[in-house]
Design a protein around this motif. Structure first.
Motif, PDB file in Angstrom:
ATOM      1  N   ALA A 104       0.818  -1.220   0.000  1.00 14.36           N
ATOM      2  CA  ALA A 104       0.000   0.000   0.000  1.00 14.36           C
ATOM      3  C   ALA A 104       0.847   1.263   0.000  1.00 14.36           C
ATOM      4  O   ALA A 104       0.375   2.338  -0.381  1.00 14.36           O
ATOM      5  N   GLN A 105       2.112   1.147   0.428  1.00 15.37           N
ATOM      6  CA  GLN A 105       2.999   2.307   0.471  1.00 15.37           C
ATOM      7  C   GLN A 105       4.432   1.898   0.125  1.00 15.37           C
ATOM      8  O   GLN A 105       5.382   2.213   0.834  1.00 15.37           O
ATOM      9  N   ALA A 106       4.581   1.175  -0.988  1.00 14.11           N
ATOM     10  CA  ALA A 106       5.890   0.652  -1.391  1.00 14.11           C
ATOM     11  C   ALA A 106       6.888   1.785  -1.631  1.00 14.11           C
ATOM     12  O   ALA A 106       6.560   2.803  -2.250  1.00 14.11           O
ATOM     13  N   ASP A 107       8.096   1.594  -1.151  1.00 16.70           N
ATOM     14  CA  ASP A 107       9.165   2.579  -1.301  1.00 16.70           C
ATOM     15  C   ASP A 107       9.691   2.517  -2.734  1.00 16.70           C
ATOM     16  O   ASP A 107      10.167   1.472  -3.183  1.00 16.70           O
ATOM     17  N   PRO A 108       9.650   3.595  -3.487  1.00 14.97           N
ATOM     18  CA  PRO A 108      10.118   3.572  -4.877  1.00 14.97           C
ATOM     19  C   PRO A 108      11.618   3.357  -5.018  1.00 14.97           C
ATOM     20  O   PRO A 108      12.109   3.038  -6.105  1.00 14.97           O
ATOM     21  N   ASP A 109      12.363   3.537  -3.922  1.00 16.36           N
ATOM     22  CA  ASP A 109      13.818   3.359  -3.963  1.00 16.36           C
ATOM     23  C   ASP A 109      14.248   1.962  -3.537  1.00 16.36           C
ATOM     24  O   ASP A 109      15.443   1.679  -3.422  1.00 16.36           O
ATOM     25  N   VAL A 110      13.287   1.079  -3.298  1.00 16.18           N
ATOM     26  CA  VAL A 110      13.569  -0.298  -2.894  1.00 16.18           C
ATOM     27  C   VAL A 110      12.991  -1.247  -3.954  1.00 16.18           C
ATOM     28  O   VAL A 110      11.917  -0.980  -4.502  1.00 16.18           O
ATOM     29  N   THR A 111      13.713  -2.305  -4.251  1.00 14.26           N
ATOM     30  CA  THR A 111      13.206  -3.323  -5.165  1.00 14.26           C
ATOM     31  C   THR A 111      12.838  -4.560  -4.363  1.00 14.26           C
ATOM     32  O   THR A 111      13.706  -5.185  -3.746  1.00 14.26           O
ATOM     33  N   VAL A 112      11.562  -4.895  -4.344  1.00 14.16           N
ATOM     34  CA  VAL A 112      11.078  -6.092  -3.665  1.00 14.16           C
ATOM     35  C   VAL A 112      10.616  -7.083  -4.733  1.00 14.16           C
ATOM     36  O   VAL A 112       9.701  -6.783  -5.508  1.00 14.16           O
ATOM     37  N   VAL A 113      11.268  -8.236  -4.783  1.00 13.58           N
ATOM     38  CA  VAL A 113      10.956  -9.251  -5.789  1.00 13.58           C
ATOM     39  C   VAL A 113      10.211 -10.390  -5.105  1.00 13.58           C
ATOM     40  O   VAL A 113      10.734 -11.007  -4.168  1.00 13.58           O
ATOM     41  N   LEU A 114       9.007 -10.659  -5.561  1.00 14.08           N
ATOM     42  CA  LEU A 114       8.127 -11.642  -4.942  1.00 14.08           C
ATOM     43  C   LEU A 114       7.993 -12.867  -5.850  1.00 14.08           C
ATOM     44  O   LEU A 114       7.632 -12.733  -7.023  1.00 14.08           O
ATOM     45  N   ARG A 115       8.243 -14.042  -5.320  1.00 14.55           N
ATOM     46  CA  ARG A 115       8.167 -15.276  -6.125  1.00 14.55           C
ATOM     47  C   ARG A 115       6.949 -16.093  -5.710  1.00 14.55           C
ATOM     48  O   ARG A 115       6.857 -16.589  -4.594  1.00 14.55           O
ATOM     49  N   HIS A 116       6.000 -16.233  -6.651  1.00 11.55           N
ATOM     50  CA  HIS A 116       4.790 -17.025  -6.416  1.00 11.55           C
ATOM     51  C   HIS A 116       4.643 -18.024  -7.546  1.00 11.55           C
ATOM     52  O   HIS A 116       4.520 -17.638  -8.707  1.00 11.55           O
ATOM     53  N   ARG A 117       4.653 -19.318  -7.214  1.00  7.24           N
ATOM     54  CA  ARG A 117       4.636 -20.346  -8.251  1.00  7.24           C
ATOM     55  C   ARG A 117       3.217 -20.631  -8.759  1.00  7.24           C
ATOM     56  O   ARG A 117       2.947 -20.489  -9.930  1.00  7.24           O
ATOM     57  N   LYS A 118       2.344 -21.032  -7.889  1.00  8.85           N
ATOM     58  CA  LYS A 118       0.961 -21.280  -8.302  1.00  8.85           C
ATOM     59  C   LYS A 118       0.111 -21.505  -7.062  1.00  8.85           C
ATOM     60  O   LYS A 118       0.620 -21.662  -5.951  1.00  8.85           O
ATOM     61  N   GLY A 119      -1.202 -21.555  -7.269  1.00 10.76           N
ATOM     62  CA  GLY A 119      -2.107 -21.780  -6.156  1.00 10.76           C
ATOM     63  C   GLY A 119      -2.839 -20.511  -5.754  1.00 10.76           C
ATOM     64  O   GLY A 119      -2.527 -19.407  -6.218  1.00 10.76           O
ATOM     65  N   VAL A 120      -3.820 -20.667  -4.880  1.00  7.54           N
ATOM     66  CA  VAL A 120      -4.673 -19.544  -4.475  1.00  7.54           C
ATOM     67  C   VAL A 120      -4.213 -18.886  -3.181  1.00  7.54           C
ATOM     68  O   VAL A 120      -4.753 -17.850  -2.793  1.00  7.54           O
ATOM     69  N   ARG A 121      -3.229 -19.475  -2.516  1.00 10.61           N
ATOM     70  CA  ARG A 121      -2.743 -18.882  -1.273  1.00 10.61           C
ATOM     71  C   ARG A 121      -2.186 -17.490  -1.552  1.00 10.61           C
ATOM     72  O   ARG A 121      -1.365 -17.294  -2.433  1.00 10.61           O
ATOM     73  N   GLY A 122      -2.642 -16.503  -0.786  1.00  9.94           N
ATOM     74  CA  GLY A 122      -2.161 -15.140  -0.945  1.00  9.94           C
ATOM     75  C   GLY A 122      -2.797 -14.405  -2.099  1.00  9.94           C
ATOM     76  O   GLY A 122      -2.253 -13.403  -2.578  1.00  9.94           O
ATOM     77  N   LYS A 123      -3.959 -14.866  -2.549  1.00  9.06           N
ATOM     78  CA  LYS A 123      -4.616 -14.228  -3.695  1.00  9.06           C
ATOM     79  C   LYS A 123      -4.872 -12.743  -3.436  1.00  9.06           C
ATOM     80  O   LYS A 123      -4.747 -11.906  -4.340  1.00  9.06           O
ATOM     81  N   LYS A 124      -5.202 -12.404  -2.209  1.00 10.14           N
ATOM     82  CA  LYS A 124      -5.467 -11.005  -1.862  1.00 10.14           C
ATOM     83  C   LYS A 124      -4.215 -10.159  -2.079  1.00 10.14           C
ATOM     84  O   LYS A 124      -4.294  -9.020  -2.580  1.00 10.14           O
ATOM     85  N   LEU A 125      -3.053 -10.719  -1.725  1.00 11.26           N
ATOM     86  CA  LEU A 125      -1.800  -9.992  -1.913  1.00 11.26           C
ATOM     87  C   LEU A 125      -1.474  -9.843  -3.398  1.00 11.26           C
ATOM     88  O   LEU A 125      -1.072  -8.762  -3.848  1.00 11.26           O
ATOM     89  N   LEU A 126      -1.662 -10.902  -4.167  1.00 16.02           N
ATOM     90  CA  LEU A 126      -1.387 -10.841  -5.603  1.00 16.02           C
ATOM     91  C   LEU A 126      -2.266  -9.782  -6.267  1.00 16.02           C
ATOM     92  O   LEU A 126      -1.805  -9.029  -7.133  1.00 16.02           O
ATOM     93  N   THR A 127      -3.520  -9.740  -5.869  1.00 19.28           N
ATOM     94  CA  THR A 127      -4.436  -8.740  -6.428  1.00 19.28           C
ATOM     95  C   THR A 127      -3.954  -7.336  -6.098  1.00 19.28           C
ATOM     96  O   THR A 127      -3.991  -6.430  -6.953  1.00 19.28           O
ATOM     97  N   ALA A 128      -3.488  -7.152  -4.866  1.00 18.77           N
ATOM     98  CA  ALA A 128      -3.002  -5.835  -4.444  1.00 18.77           C
ATOM     99  C   ALA A 128      -1.766  -5.427  -5.237  1.00 18.77           C
ATOM    100  O   ALA A 128      -1.641  -4.274  -5.678  1.00 18.77           O
ATOM    101  N   VAL A 129      -0.839  -6.364  -5.433  1.00 21.18           N
ATOM    102  CA  VAL A 129       0.381  -6.068  -6.196  1.00 21.18           C
ATOM    103  C   VAL A 129       0.028  -5.725  -7.643  1.00 21.18           C
ATOM    104  O   VAL A 129       0.566  -4.777  -8.235  1.00 21.18           O
ATOM    105  N   ARG A 130      -0.894  -6.488  -8.206  1.00 21.28           N
ATOM    106  CA  ARG A 130      -1.272  -6.267  -9.614  1.00 21.28           C
ATOM    107  C   ARG A 130      -2.060  -4.975  -9.819  1.00 21.28           C
ATOM    108  O   ARG A 130      -2.288  -4.579 -10.953  1.00 21.28           O
TER     109      ARG A 130
END
Length: 336
Positions: A104-130
């Motif tokens: 919700a307030q990602a720092d533009p000077d930081v690179t956060v790389v998130l690895r998600h292979r498959k499945g519905v776990r964390g769908k709310k987070l994926l939606t937020a990132v997208r």
């Protein structure tokens, strides 16, 4: 199908720095290559600014509350930060909560790389990132088809400033189709050893032992009537532990393409889009089909289909079924 959202999207070879980078999909090879490109990009950026990068690796399965916000916070010397978070598909509740707050307030000077292979776990987070316009998603779809693997080979070599001929790419994929990690390693060896355009001769020179025993080499020998050579290759493949399924698939590809171009009078360029092959593949199929007639090719197609069913469960000995198919094709004794 691409997921909806405001997020930007790129292929693995186009991965670039962004505040949030989502590597989604089951193919770890593509995700690892994208991660390497991103790490190198942040290093180069830091070098230009005469800084050192602060790298952090997190595991979403064993995450401790507050860790993400801590490593993403500005350091004393304002170093660039690169945060790798693996196993989002198994994230715990603590990570989900912290990650939603951070996105919700990602720092533009930081690179956060998130690895998600498959499945519905964390769908709310994926939606937020997208839903973050400044974020980037790299889809890492599984490399199942040979065409996908050949595309990977071309892109991998292009990144290193090399080109590869179409028949060379096919031969390389034939030799390493069972293991994408080995395929990537073979690409790296070619980059190190070949300074110009990569040809089929280069593949034969460096990987001849692997290339000789492949599904397409077996198919070429069988369909050319070279019974002894085809059977030797089949047995060599068995000794190397190669599965019969991709071998029969290679034979099926060649037989179907031959049947599609048999007695069709048109140029390879005209036929390519209609039969689903590259012009050079169509040209080769036309040359092979010239030695067969339509009735023989129809029987060959049925024989290959029968063998495919046998090696996938109907036959007790899949190796014998494969040898029988090769012998029948090489001698044209394929029944009525």
């Amino acid at each position: 199908m691409a997921a909806k959202g405001k997020i930007q999207r790129a292929r693995w070879c186009e991965a670039r720095l962004a505040p949030l980078v989502l590597l989604s999909g089951p193919e770890d090879l593509l995700a690892d290559r994208a991660r390497q490109l991103l790490r190198e990009a942040v290093r180069q950026q830091a070098n230009r600014q005469q800084q050192e990068v602060e790298f952090s690796d997190l595991d979403a399965r064993e995450y401790a509350s507050g860790t993400l916000l801590s490593v993403a916070s500005p350091s004393l010397f304002a170093q660039p930060r690169f945060i790798w978070v693996d196993h989002l598909e198994q994230m715990n509740d603590a990570f989900l909560s912290d990650a939603l707050d951070y996105v919700a307030q990602a720092d533009p000077d930081v690179t956060v790389v998130l690895r998600h292979r498959k499945g519905v776990r964390g769908k709310k987070l994926l939606t937020a990132v997208r839903d973050v316009p400044a974020a980037l998603e790299v889809e890492c779809a599984e490399l199942k088809r040979d065409d996908d693997k050949q595309t990977f080979v071309r892109e991998e070599l292009q990144l290193a400033g090399r080109r590869i001929d179409p028949d060379a790419a096919r031969a390389l994929v034939d030799a390493f189709s069972a293991d994408t990690t080995e395929l990537a390693a073979a690409c790296r060896q070619l980059v190190a050893d070949v300074s110009e355009n990569i040809t089929r001769a280069d593949i034969d020179r460096y990987f001849g032992g692997r290339v000789e025993t492949t599904g397409f080499a077996i198919a070429d020998a069988a369909l050319a009537g070279q019974t002894a050579k085809a059977l030797v290759l089949v047995r060599h493949a068995g000794q190397q532990g190669m599965n019969a399924v991709p071998i029969v698939a290679a034979i099926a590809t060649k037989v179907r393409l031959m049947a599609a171009v048999c007695e069709v009078h048109a140029s390879p360029q005209q036929l390519a889009s209609k039969v689903g092959g590259a012009p050079w593949q169509v040209r080769r199929a036309q040359q092979d089909a010239a030695r067969w007639n339509p009735i023989e090719l129809g029987r060959a197609v049925r024989a290959v289909a029968d063998t495919d069913a046998q090696i996938k469960g109907q036959a007790v000995d899949g190796g014998y079924a494969l040898e029988r198919l090769v012998r029948r094709l090489a001698t044209r004794r394929i029944g009525s």
